[in-house]
Motif scaffolding. Structure first.
Motif, mmCIF file in Angstrom:
data_model
loop_
_atom_site.group_PDB
_atom_site.id
_atom_site.type_symbol
_atom_site.label_atom_id
_atom_site.label_comp_id
_atom_site.label_asym_id
_atom_site.label_seq_id
_atom_site.Cartn_x
_atom_site.Cartn_y
_atom_site.Cartn_z
ATOM 1 N N ARG A 21 0.833 -1.216 0.000
ATOM 2 C CA ARG A 21 0.000 0.000 0.000
ATOM 3 C C ARG A 21 0.865 1.262 0.000
ATOM 4 O O ARG A 21 0.375 2.359 0.252
ATOM 5 C CB ARG A 21 -0.908 -0.013 1.235
ATOM 6 C CG ARG A 21 -1.793 -1.253 1.370
ATOM 7 C CD ARG A 21 -2.968 -1.254 0.415
ATOM 8 N NE ARG A 21 -3.918 -0.219 0.775
ATOM 9 C CZ ARG A 21 -4.916 -0.379 1.643
ATOM 10 N NH1 ARG A 21 -5.072 -1.541 2.270
ATOM 11 N NH2 ARG A 21 -5.761 0.600 1.890
ATOM 12 N N ASN A 22 2.164 1.099 -0.291
ATOM 13 C CA ASN A 22 3.106 2.228 -0.337
ATOM 14 C C ASN A 22 3.194 2.965 0.995
ATOM 15 O O ASN A 22 3.258 4.208 1.038
ATOM 16 C CB ASN A 22 2.727 3.208 -1.455
ATOM 17 C CG ASN A 22 2.900 2.601 -2.835
ATOM 18 O OD1 ASN A 22 3.890 1.909 -3.089
ATOM 19 N ND2 ASN A 22 1.943 2.843 -3.709
ATOM 20 N N ILE A 23 3.214 2.214 2.070
ATOM 21 C CA ILE A 23 3.380 2.764 3.414
ATOM 22 C C ILE A 23 4.734 2.317 3.945
ATOM 23 O O ILE A 23 5.058 1.125 3.925
ATOM 24 C CB ILE A 23 2.247 2.299 4.343
ATOM 25 C CG1 ILE A 23 0.907 2.882 3.884
ATOM 26 C CG2 ILE A 23 2.526 2.688 5.795
ATOM 27 C CD1 ILE A 23 -0.288 2.354 4.649
ATOM 28 N N GLU A 24 5.526 3.270 4.413
ATOM 29 C CA GLU A 24 6.838 2.945 4.966
ATOM 30 C C GLU A 24 6.665 2.208 6.292
ATOM 31 O O GLU A 24 5.863 2.613 7.138
ATOM 32 C CB GLU A 24 7.641 4.229 5.182
ATOM 33 C CG GLU A 24 9.075 3.982 5.633
ATOM 34 C CD GLU A 24 9.867 5.267 5.783
ATOM 35 O OE1 GLU A 24 11.003 5.200 6.280
ATOM 36 O OE2 GLU A 24 9.334 6.341 5.409
ATOM 37 N N VAL A 25 7.401 1.136 6.477
ATOM 38 C CA VAL A 25 7.241 0.325 7.680
ATOM 39 C C VAL A 25 8.601 -0.088 8.224
ATOM 40 O O VAL A 25 9.505 -0.453 7.467
ATOM 41 C CB VAL A 25 6.366 -0.926 7.395
ATOM 42 C CG1 VAL A 25 6.942 -1.766 6.278
ATOM 43 C CG2 VAL A 25 6.166 -1.760 8.658
ATOM 44 N N ASP A 26 8.759 0.015 9.544
ATOM 45 C CA ASP A 26 9.947 -0.474 10.241
ATOM 46 C C ASP A 26 9.537 -1.607 11.168
ATOM 47 O O ASP A 26 8.641 -1.439 12.001
ATOM 48 C CB ASP A 26 10.593 0.645 11.068
ATOM 49 C CG ASP A 26 11.290 1.687 10.211
ATOM 50 O OD1 ASP A 26 11.660 1.361 9.068
ATOM 51 O OD2 ASP A 26 11.454 2.831 10.685
ATOM 52 N N TYR A 27 10.188 -2.755 11.010
ATOM 53 C CA TYR A 27 9.938 -3.898 11.883
ATOM 54 C C TYR A 27 11.008 -3.908 12.957
ATOM 55 O O TYR A 27 12.159 -4.300 12.711
ATOM 56 C CB TYR A 27 9.945 -5.197 11.069
ATOM 57 C CG TYR A 27 9.636 -6.435 11.886
ATOM 58 C CD1 TYR A 27 8.349 -6.682 12.356
ATOM 59 C CD2 TYR A 27 10.639 -7.362 12.174
ATOM 60 C CE1 TYR A 27 8.067 -7.829 13.084
ATOM 61 C CE2 TYR A 27 10.375 -8.508 12.908
ATOM 62 C CZ TYR A 27 9.080 -8.732 13.369
ATOM 63 O OH TYR A 27 8.798 -9.860 14.101
ATOM 64 N N LYS A 28 10.667 -3.417 14.154
ATOM 65 C CA LYS A 28 11.636 -3.294 15.238
ATOM 66 C C LYS A 28 11.034 -3.799 16.550
ATOM 67 O O LYS A 28 10.681 -3.009 17.432
ATOM 68 C CB LYS A 28 12.085 -1.842 15.392
ATOM 69 C CG LYS A 28 12.847 -1.289 14.202
ATOM 70 C CD LYS A 28 13.278 0.156 14.454
ATOM 71 C CE LYS A 28 14.094 0.699 13.289
ATOM 72 N NZ LYS A 28 14.507 2.113 13.532
#
Length: 529
Positions: A21-28
């Motif tokens: 969906r063109n959303i920036e995501v950080d997996y932390k």
């Protein structure tokens, strides 16, 4: 571009949804408290499970956050009230675990009936005790299900597939809904306990359901029956269950939940005919993936288009909307709550009519808070956002109408609820556009503020009724704050609303019900203004 922080361990499918969906995501996941504080201000949204607690200092530092998504049902680790004050939408995923939890309950039923845990342990110990493990065949037996919501309804379907007759206790489903499900509805838990061979629980832990399955109910169960609880600890009285299983009154019990968790020590573990699992109702790969995908999709929808799904707090309103709707919202919630407390559940239809000025305002929030008030007496986590969805899940038909004119009032809301008890109606208005009032109940004109402790009764219009009611209250030391009467000239009946300073006991209400010419007595607690 919105930016999301996934703060707890979660299926990688959630990351895929956000990126698609063109959303920036950080997996932390797994950061220290200091590390969380240092980055939380960079995000527009946070996805959590149960490890990260979004309260206090951490929530205060989340200056940009617009939405918090909980991959699961419970939101105890989120300060929902604090989020509401700041306009942060809090979402959960109430349906991601339904199938897997239902399947665990059915697995426990089958395992208890065939003594599978005990037989497995014996066989692994080198024994071959075929004669010891004489099981119960499920085909043709009667199964009892307490709670026919999302999970309970699936359990009912699965048990029917095992060719069992299914009986249900759920005050929130109508006779029509029970018939459509192919189950037999019973009126009390006691009746269910006396009827069935297997009893399984699928209700939330509320004040009304704590120790719902107590010594009396267990004693009413057939000798040799089975009890299963995969809902919440605290619903079953564990001491009573221990005694029933130790004595052999119950053939077996199976538990996935306990009054105190983690349940590392429990006297129930001593008994061979009680099988236990460590609250694994949602512990399947599919369920974990489902909730991850669901929470990511919901959050993305909100971030990109403002669509709210499965929110557990009321969406924020502009100051002008809040100013305009506030008295209407209070009136609507109190009307729903009044019927919810004076009419037994089992609702099939809700009709709301808006007249005069009420017809021209935003009516959707009013419908939601009416349903919230109606359903909140026995339902867990019902609020103004999810009430409509929960009502529809229970098969309740909801309709509304609007008219620019009203016969007697500048603004009027009429609520009509139909269910197993028949039909109950209540109408409400605003005095001076700000003071809520009930003005008509069951087609009888009677006006009172919807506040405090209200006793509602209907009676034959005969002399002496009011005096006898007053005498009962006086004997109980209960002071009357307000007393409003209404008459139906065409039927010879009357209604009254009594505002009392202290809540009456059930004994007082029963004594009032037994008085001559009194037809019905109900009680509602409506809170302060």
């Amino acid at each position: 571009m919105p930016k999301v922080w996934i703060a707890d361990k979660m299926s990688s499918r959630a990351i895929e949804v956000f990126k698609a969906r063109n959303i920036e995501v950080d997996y932390k996941p797994g950061l220290s408290d200091e590390e969380k504080l240092s980055i939380v201000g960079d995000y527009d949204a946070i996805a959590v499970r149960s490890s990260t607690t979004l309260k206090g200092e951490l929530l205060e530092a989340a200056k940009r956050v617009k939405v918090i998504g909980r991959a699961g049902i419970g939101v105890d680790n989120v300060d929902v009230e604090g989020c509401s004050r700041r306009g942060i939408v809090v979402m959960n995923t109430p349906f991601g675990n339904t199938i897997t939890t239902a399947e665990l309950a059915v697995a426990h039923i089958v395992a208890a009936a065939r003594m599978i845990p005990q037989a497995s342990e014996s066989t692994k110990a080198g024994k071959w005790e075929k004669s010891r493990f004489m099981g119960m065949e499920l085909t043709g037996k009667k199964a009892g299900v307490i709670g026919a919501g999302n999970i309970g309804a699936i359990v009912c379907d699965r048990l029917k597939g095992l060719h069992m007759s299914v009986f249900v206790y759920d005050p929130f489903i109508s006779d029509e809904r029970a018939s459509a499900m192919g189950v037999t509805k019973v009126e009390t838990v006691a009746e269910l306990a006396e009827t069935v061979d297997i009893l399984t629980i699928h209700v939330p832990l509320l004040a009304a359901t704590r120790n719902l399955i107590n010594a009396d109910i267990i004693g009413r169960m057939k000798k040799g029956s089975i009890l299963v609880n995969c809902a919440r600890g605290g619903i079953v009285d564990e001491d009573a269950l221990y005694d029933a299983c130790a004595s052999g009154h119950l053939r077996a019990a199976a538990l996935d939940v306990f009054a105190t968790e983690p349940a590392r020590e429990n006297r129930l573990f001593e008994l061979d005919n009680i099988s236990c699992t460590p609250h694994i109702g949602a512990s399947t790969n599919e369920a974990q993936e489902n909730v991850a995908v669901q929470v990511a999709e919901q959050m993305a929808d909100y971030l990109l288009s403002g669509v709210v799904s499965n929110a557990v707090n009321v969406p924020s309103l502009t100051q002008e909307e809040q100013r305009l709707l506030a008295p209407y919202l209070l009136l609507a919630e109190r009307m729903g709550s009044f019927i919810g407390q004076t009419m037994k559940p089992g609702y099939s239809r809700v009709k709301v009519s808006f007249e005069g000025k009420a017809a021209s305002i935003n009516r959707k929030p009013l419908i939601n808070v009416i349903l919230q008030g109606l359903l909140s007496q026995s339902m867990e986590e019902v609020n103004a956002v999810n009430a409509g969805m929960l009502a529809k899940d229970r098969g309740i038909d909801i309709s509304e109408t609007g008219s620019d004119s009203s016969d007697h009032f500048a603004t009027l809301i009429k609520l009509e609820v139909e269910g197993d008890e028949g039909v109950r109606t209540v109408s409400g208005t605003l005095f001076d556009e700000r003071r809520p009032r009930l003005v008509n109940i069951d087609t009888c004109e009677v006006e009172i503020a919807p506040v405090g402790n209200l006793i509602f009764f209907q009676n034959e219009d005969k002399p002496g009724v009011i005096a006898s009611i007053g005498a009962v209250l006086a004997d109980a030391g209960i002071n009357i704050g307000d007393f409003r009467l209404g008459r139906r000239e065409d039927t010879g009946s009357a209604v009254a609303l009594i505002q009392v300073d202290t809540p009456p006991s059930q004994d007082v209400l029963d004594r009032m019900s037994e008085l001559r010419h009194v037809l019905e007595v109900r009680y509602a607690e409506l809170g302060d203004m």
